[in-house]
Design a protein around this motif. Structure first.
Motif, mmCIF file in Angstrom:
data_model
loop_
_atom_site.group_PDB
_atom_site.id
_atom_site.type_symbol
_atom_site.label_atom_id
_atom_site.label_comp_id
_atom_site.label_asym_id
_atom_site.label_seq_id
_atom_site.Cartn_x
_atom_site.Cartn_y
_atom_site.Cartn_z
ATOM 1 N N UNK A 180 0.800 -1.224 0.000
ATOM 2 C CA UNK A 180 0.000 0.000 0.000
ATOM 3 C C UNK A 180 0.833 1.275 0.000
ATOM 4 N N UNK A 181 2.150 1.164 -0.145
ATOM 5 C CA UNK A 181 2.995 2.339 0.018
ATOM 6 C C UNK A 181 4.238 2.224 -0.850
ATOM 7 N N UNK A 182 4.384 3.107 -1.835
ATOM 8 C CA UNK A 182 5.548 3.091 -2.718
ATOM 9 C C UNK A 182 6.853 3.222 -1.939
ATOM 10 N N UNK A 183 6.818 3.943 -0.818
ATOM 11 C CA UNK A 183 8.046 4.191 -0.074
ATOM 12 C C UNK A 183 8.691 2.912 0.432
ATOM 13 N N UNK A 184 7.869 1.858 0.637
ATOM 14 C CA UNK A 184 8.420 0.609 1.140
ATOM 15 C C UNK A 184 9.401 -0.017 0.149
ATOM 16 N N UNK A 185 9.332 0.411 -1.124
ATOM 17 C CA UNK A 185 10.287 -0.081 -2.108
ATOM 18 C C UNK A 185 11.700 0.349 -1.754
ATOM 19 N N UNK A 186 11.833 1.446 -1.022
ATOM 20 C CA UNK A 186 13.155 1.932 -0.640
ATOM 21 C C UNK A 186 13.917 0.964 0.229
ATOM 22 N N UNK A 187 13.217 0.156 0.999
ATOM 23 C CA UNK A 187 13.910 -0.812 1.852
ATOM 24 C C UNK A 187 14.560 -1.914 1.015
ATOM 25 N N UNK A 188 13.890 -2.316 -0.075
ATOM 26 C CA UNK A 188 14.509 -3.281 -0.977
ATOM 27 C C UNK A 188 15.719 -2.661 -1.667
ATOM 28 N N UNK A 189 15.588 -1.405 -2.090
ATOM 29 C CA UNK A 189 16.703 -0.737 -2.751
ATOM 30 C C UNK A 189 17.908 -0.640 -1.826
ATOM 31 N N UNK A 190 17.655 -0.373 -0.559
ATOM 32 C CA UNK A 190 18.769 -0.253 0.384
ATOM 33 C C UNK A 190 19.405 -1.610 0.653
ATOM 34 N N UNK A 191 18.598 -2.663 0.801
ATOM 35 C CA UNK A 191 19.164 -4.000 1.004
ATOM 36 C C UNK A 191 20.049 -4.396 -0.175
ATOM 37 N N UNK A 192 19.611 -4.072 -1.385
ATOM 38 C CA UNK A 192 20.360 -4.459 -2.582
ATOM 39 C C UNK A 192 21.544 -3.536 -2.857
ATOM 40 N N UNK A 193 21.680 -2.472 -2.084
ATOM 41 C CA UNK A 193 22.795 -1.558 -2.304
ATOM 42 C C UNK A 193 22.583 -0.638 -3.483
ATOM 43 N N UNK A 194 21.329 -0.440 -3.885
ATOM 44 C CA UNK A 194 21.022 0.420 -5.029
ATOM 45 C C UNK A 194 21.036 1.892 -4.607
ATOM 46 N N UNK A 195 20.323 2.182 -3.537
ATOM 47 C CA UNK A 195 20.205 3.540 -3.021
ATOM 48 C C UNK A 195 19.639 3.441 -1.612
ATOM 49 N N UNK A 196 20.063 4.318 -0.723
ATOM 50 C CA UNK A 196 19.542 4.283 0.638
ATOM 51 C C UNK A 196 18.087 4.741 0.650
ATOM 52 N N UNK A 197 17.378 4.327 1.676
ATOM 53 C CA UNK A 197 15.965 4.706 1.831
ATOM 54 C C UNK A 197 15.812 6.222 1.855
ATOM 55 N N UNK A 198 16.665 6.904 2.626
ATOM 56 C CA UNK A 198 16.556 8.361 2.742
ATOM 57 C C UNK A 198 16.902 9.045 1.427
ATOM 58 N N UNK A 199 17.882 8.523 0.686
ATOM 59 C CA UNK A 199 18.227 9.111 -0.609
ATOM 60 C C UNK A 199 17.095 8.931 -1.614
ATOM 61 N N UNK A 200 16.415 7.774 -1.550
ATOM 62 C CA UNK A 200 15.292 7.553 -2.452
ATOM 63 C C UNK A 200 14.194 8.581 -2.193
ATOM 64 N N UNK A 201 13.890 8.826 -0.915
ATOM 65 C CA UNK A 201 12.867 9.808 -0.578
ATOM 66 C C UNK A 201 13.260 11.194 -1.082
ATOM 67 N N UNK A 202 14.522 11.561 -0.856
ATOM 68 C CA UNK A 202 14.975 12.890 -1.250
ATOM 69 C C UNK A 202 14.978 13.059 -2.769
ATOM 70 N N UNK A 203 15.260 11.974 -3.485
ATOM 71 C CA UNK A 203 15.389 12.045 -4.942
ATOM 72 C C UNK A 203 14.043 12.064 -5.644
ATOM 73 N N UNK A 204 13.114 11.239 -5.184
ATOM 74 C CA UNK A 204 11.888 11.035 -5.946
ATOM 75 C C UNK A 204 10.611 11.518 -5.264
ATOM 76 N N UNK A 205 10.643 11.760 -3.947
ATOM 77 C CA UNK A 205 9.411 12.022 -3.205
ATOM 78 C C UNK A 205 9.429 13.397 -2.557
ATOM 79 N N UNK A 206 8.246 13.855 -2.182
ATOM 80 C CA UNK A 206 8.100 15.096 -1.441
ATOM 81 C C UNK A 206 7.067 14.885 -0.350
#
Length: 467
Positions: A180-206
């Motif tokens: 139910x929440x796009x932001x939860x995708x950030x946790x997968x990105x961080x586990x995989x070493x793609x991008x940190x959760x906080x960086x994902x929020x700063x880059x794509x979200x407001x």
């Protein structure tokens, strides 16, 4: 310096600057793919090949699409190519099921409980035993039902992110990466070493309004977000999402039947006779246990397997007593006891199982059963989705029936779940819609991802800079 040389150098520097701005995560995996199991369907083979080339990838595929076989095939290839060991995490009791799946497909795998039991190839364990392993010793790690990462403050999430950051091959697989929440995708990105959760929020979200916990995609960043997602994750609900034939993946009918139980209720207890606050709903559930359990017991067939999902311990205890031969799986049971009961149900030695979706609603393959029900409900759509999908999945030969029992005093609990289901369906459809074409190119053609920045117009250097 020659003005022409200077202009060329600055143009090259600007091109390099644009390339650095591209937020796609480059592949870090293998170029030469080892032989893969012949049991893989074409779409599975292409996805595994893509994930091996990626090195660190997520597989967001609907239940029953063969994630177990794809995970095992990926792990076997990593071992073959690197000669390193692979650790495969799965929910409780699913580890033993995973080893049985591996044996069925001729893939060597062992069920282990600690580092000392590990050997060459694939080693399967459950998340609860993570502290018994040194993850730095493995060339690859696989997370089955990786939605365990969804909470950014969760114990397993933080431990896995930290322990796996140096592992070159990582695979995360789940049907519900962010129900139910796009932001939860950030946790997968961080586990995989793609991008940190906080960086994902700063880059794509407001921030959405004044609430700091609510975020939404930036309008101008939406296309970049989905392209970024498709660079490290594959999303599909059925093979045709990626241009393949659905074939046998068309499922039988699912019947969802809702039962409203009338209960004695005083107007002094609940305003208007209905729960309106969380505390009211909890009270309504507790006060209606006997009525809901009686309704559930009357619906239980006597000639075929059935699983009842509960929310409260009192529901589980009462239902196990009300149904002859029913076996209860409790949170307080030892890990060995839980695993034994789930395997016994899987193999037909238990006919009626009673438990909570949070305990054993993830990962099990129970196509031998086509009847289930919820005698107690909470607000977790993911738990309901996953629990039903233990039965309604590829390989199910019969129509599946799921009963939902709620007291009339519980208010809009069923309506709330229906709303969340509709929201999740829209979100899944959006995820597939926005990434399908990008992913098709990568999966079907095995194309290497490239940055989208491809400037064609030469930069014009002002004369005052070249003087």
């Amino acid at each position: 310096m020659n003005p022409i040389v200077a202009q060329t150098a600055q143009t090259d520097a600007y091109a390099a600057f644009l390339a650095r701005k591209a937020i796609l995560d480059p592949p870090t995996g293998m170029h030469d793919i080892p032989s893969l199991p012949g049991a893989l369907f074409p779409f599975q083979r292409d996805i595994v090949t893509w994930a091996l080339k990626r090195g660190r990838a997520a597989l967001f595929a609907g239940t029953g699409l063969g994630k177990s076989l794809m995970e095992l095939s990926w792990g076997q290839a990593v071992h073959t190519a690197t000669h390193g060991d692979v650790l495969h995490f799965a929910p409780l009791a699913v580890a033993a099921q995973m080893v049985r799946e591996a044996e069925k497909f001729g893939i060597p795998a062992r069920h282990v409980r600690s580092q000392a039991e590990c050997g060459p190839g694939i080693n399967v364990t459950n998340y609860q035993k993570i502290e018994h392993f040194d993850l730095a010793e493995f060339a690859g790690v696989i997370l089955d039902e990786s939605s365990i990462l969804k909470s950014e403050t969760g114990h397993y999430r933080n431990e896995l992110v930290e322990a796996c950051h140096g592992i070159p091959f990582r695979l995360a697989a789940t049907a519900t990466p962010a129900p139910n929440d796009f932001m939860e995708l950030g946790n997968h990105a961080e586990f995989l070493g793609i991008m940190s959760y906080s960086d994902m929020l700063a880059t794509f979200f407001t921030h959405d309004g004044g609430e700091t916990q609510k975020w939404r995609l930036k309008g101008h960043a939406e296309s970049d977000f989905w392209r970024w997602m498709a660079s490290w994750a594959v999303m599909l609900r059925k093979p045709s999402d990626l241009g393949y034939d659905d074939g046998a993946y068309s499922l039988p009918t699912l019947h969802q039947i809702h039962h409203t139980v009338a209960v004695d209720n005083s107007a002094d207890d609940l305003a208007g006779g209905r729960a309106s606050t969380l505390q009211d709903r909890i009270k309504a559930r507790r006060d209606s246990v006997a009525d809901r359990v009686a309704a559930a017991a009357s619906l239980t067939p006597t000639d075929r397997p059935f699983v009842w999902w509960c929310n409260l311990n009192s529901e589980s205890e009462a239902l196990a007593k009300a149904i002859p031969g029913a076996v209860e799986v409790r949170g307080s049971d030892s890990e060995d006891a839980k695993e034994r009961k789930l395997i016994d149900f899987s193999e037909g030695r238990i006919r009626v199982l009673v438990s909570k979706a949070s305990i054993c609603g993830f990962g099990m393959n129970w196509q031998h059963c086509a009847d289930t029900g919820f005698v107690g409900l909470n607000d977790s759509f993911e738990q309901v989705y996953q629990a039903i999908r233990r039965f309604w999945r590829f390989g199910q030969q019969n129509e599946v029936t799921a009963h939902f029992i709620a007291a009339e005093t519980e208010g809009a609990v069923v309506a709330n779940l229906k709303r969340k289901e509709a929201d999740a369906d829209r979100m899944a459809a959006a995820m597939v819609l926005h990434t399908a074409n990008i992913t098709k190119q990568a999966i079907n053609a095995q194309a290497r991802e490239k940055a989208s920045y491809d400037p064609k117009i030469p930069m014009q250097i002002p004369t005052w800079l070249t003087a």
